[in-house]
Write an enzyme that holds these catalytic residues in place. Structure first.
Site, mmCIF file in Angstrom:
data_model
loop_
_atom_site.group_PDB
_atom_site.id
_atom_site.type_symbol
_atom_site.label_atom_id
_atom_site.label_comp_id
_atom_site.label_asym_id
_atom_site.label_seq_id
_atom_site.Cartn_x
_atom_site.Cartn_y
_atom_site.Cartn_z
ATOM 1 N N GLY A 240 0.790 -1.225 0.000
ATOM 2 C CA GLY A 240 0.000 0.000 0.000
ATOM 3 C C GLY A 240 0.825 1.279 0.000
ATOM 4 C CD GLU A 241 -0.013 2.383 3.599
ATOM 5 O OE1 GLU A 241 0.523 1.262 3.512
ATOM 6 O OE2 GLU A 241 -1.162 2.566 4.010
ATOM 7 N N PRO A 242 4.473 1.645 0.911
ATOM 8 C CG PRO A 242 5.316 -0.448 1.564
ATOM 9 C CD PRO A 242 4.031 0.295 1.341
#
Length: 286
Positions: A240-242
């Site tokens: 999701g965020e990496p």
């Protein structure tokens, strides 16, 4: 590099609820996907474990009487009870009478599972993160040092997502996450008046990335033979965020371009976001 699952040893990690209902249909409560394509992967995992077509799996709205987070073990638990009744129908999961037979036999048609990471079994340290999602990015920027404007012309990314459950979804999330980070690094800036009120709280004043900011050459590759520890679902990794963190490469590239124009490679402060105004000021700094 982004750490995943920052929790204390022994804490509950995931919980899942699966229901077989008439049609037959497998219902799974959704969960906040945070633009990670998680619901799509939940359907894939459930369908693969239960050996049912994708279209027989339905994502339903999450509520306080349901929990989310698909786990493979919950599907296996559900399958263990209904498998004998499915075998009577030659493994045809589309026959409602098999589910009716299971229901008449008082076999639970829903399963809830609480899962924690078996750290010792997988050789994981007691007080460390289970795994990291990491990647590398190479970017090329062009800077107009007379106006402060810049253009992102090329991006190449390699990301380790373990054994990807859905490569198309993961690549899409990497592209989107990078562009979001690009906006944070170069254009998204909140402005305040003397009273502390936001003065650019609209799309016309707060500049988010647009399709015109996407580089012409945007290549994303998933690391081949990527693996995660066996206890993770299908040895996959969270995505999701990496990828957002990789956009710091744009900030570094802009700094190198500014230093090249100045003919100096000493340290100067370059706050994010590196807007045209900040880039122009940096280029003029002696």
């Amino acid at each position: 590099m982004c750490a995943i699952n920052i929790v204390k040893p022994g804490m509950i990690k995931t919980r899942a609820l699966f229901q077989y209902v008439y049609c037959p249909l497998l219902r799974i409560p959704n969960r906040p996907s945070w633009c990670s394509g998680l619901n799509t992967k939940m359907i894939q995992i459930a369908a693969a474990t239960l050996k049912v077509p994708f279209e027989k799996v339905l994502i339903i709205e999450m509520a306080t009487d349901k929990t989310a987070n698909t786990t493979e073990s919950a599907c296996e638990k559900l399958l263990a009870g209904i498998q004998p009744h499915m075998d009577q129908c030659n493994g045809d999961y589309t026959k409602a009478r098999a589910l009716m037979s299971a229901w008449m036999a008082k076999v639970p048609l829903q399963a809830s599972e609480v899962v924690s990471i078996e750290r010792k079994a997988h050789g994981l340290p007691d007080h460390d993160h289970p795994y990291f999602t990491s990647g590398a990015a190479c970017v090329l920027v062009e800077v107009d040092c007379w106006t402060g404007e810049h253009k992102l012309t090329s991006v190449d990314i390699v990301m380790d997502v373990g054994d990807s459950i859905n490569p198309a979804v993961d690549i899409g999330q990497i592209e989107g996450g990078f562009m979001q980070g690009y906006g944070l690094a170069t254009s998204e800036e909140l402005e305040y008046d003397n009273a502390g009120r936001i003065t650019n709280g609209s799309i016309s004043g707060y500049k988010i990335p647009t399709v015109h900011m996407v580089p012409k050459h945007f290549r994303v590759k998933l690391l081949e033979n990527g693996r995660n520890y066996p206890g993770q679902i299908y040895r996959s990794k969270g995505i999701g965020e990496p990828p957002l963190l990789l956009a710091t490469a744009v900030h570094s590239a802009l700094r190198m371009a500014i230093d090249s124009y100045r003919g100096k490679f000493d340290f100067i402060r370059l706050d994010s976001p590196l807007t045209a105004k900040r880039i122009l000021a940096a280029c003029q700094e002696k």
